[in-house]
Design a protein around this motif. Structure first.
Motif, short mmCIF file in Angstrom:
data_model
loop_
_atom_site.label_atom_id
_atom_site.label_comp_id
_atom_site.label_asym_id
_atom_site.label_seq_id
_atom_site.Cartn_x
_atom_site.Cartn_y
_atom_site.Cartn_z
N PHE A 12 0.83 -1.20 0.00
CA PHE A 12 0.00 0.00 0.00
C PHE A 12 0.87 1.26 0.00
O PHE A 12 0.54 2.25 -0.66
CB PHE A 12 -0.94 0.00 1.21
N LEU A 13 1.98 1.21 0.73
CA LEU A 13 2.91 2.34 0.73
C LEU A 13 3.47 2.55 -0.67
O LEU A 13 3.57 3.68 -1.15
CB LEU A 13 4.05 2.11 1.72
N TRP A 14 3.85 1.44 -1.32
CA TRP A 14 4.37 1.53 -2.69
C TRP A 14 3.33 2.11 -3.63
O TRP A 14 3.65 2.97 -4.45
CB TRP A 14 4.80 0.13 -3.17
N LEU A 15 2.09 1.64 -3.53
CA LEU A 15 1.02 2.14 -4.40
C LEU A 15 0.83 3.63 -4.23
O LEU A 15 0.75 4.38 -5.20
CB LEU A 15 -0.30 1.41 -4.10
N ARG A 16 0.79 4.10 -2.99
CA ARG A 16 0.61 5.52 -2.75
C ARG A 16 1.76 6.32 -3.36
O ARG A 16 1.55 7.32 -4.04
CB ARG A 16 0.51 5.83 -1.27
N GLU A 17 2.99 5.86 -3.14
CA GLU A 17 4.15 6.55 -3.68
C GLU A 17 4.10 6.61 -5.21
O GLU A 17 4.37 7.64 -5.82
CB GLU A 17 5.43 5.85 -3.24
N LYS A 18 3.74 5.51 -5.82
CA LYS A 18 3.65 5.44 -7.28
C LYS A 18 2.58 6.40 -7.81
O LYS A 18 2.80 7.12 -8.79
CB LYS A 18 3.35 4.01 -7.70
N LEU A 19 1.42 6.44 -7.15
CA LEU A 19 0.35 7.34 -7.59
C LEU A 19 0.73 8.80 -7.41
O LEU A 19 0.40 9.64 -8.25
CB LEU A 19 -0.95 7.02 -6.85
N VAL A 20 1.43 9.10 -6.33
CA VAL A 20 1.88 10.49 -6.10
C VAL A 20 2.83 10.92 -7.21
O VAL A 20 2.75 12.05 -7.71
CB VAL A 20 2.54 10.62 -4.71
#
Length: 75
Positions: A12-20
């Motif tokens: 989930f942390l990776w997903l958020r970083e990627k979307l940002v």
């Protein structure tokens, strides 16, 4: 959408970083990042589900390939 994918917190942390990075003009919530350790597993899952729900409310983010892959793939 009805997806069921097993994910770890770091996913989930990776997903958020990627979307940002992919959508710099959009606010991507951070409410789940500091999940209190005293919460039950069910409540922790609720935080993460709310994060995903907030992403799905934004058409641009909902249609992002990275989010679709995150939801559909197990790896």
């Amino acid at each position: 959408f009805k997806y069921m994918a097993k994910r770890r917190y770091n996913d989930f942390l990776w997903l958020r970083e990627k979307l940002v990075l992919d959508f710099p003009g959009f606010y991507v919530t951070v409410s789940f990042i500091q999940i209190p350790p005293v919460l039950s597993k069910g409540n922790q899952e609720a935080f993460l589900q709310n994060f995903l729900n907030s992403l799905m409310e934004r058409t641009e983010l909902k249609n992002a390939q990275v989010l679709q892959d995150f939801l559909a793939n197990q790896d």
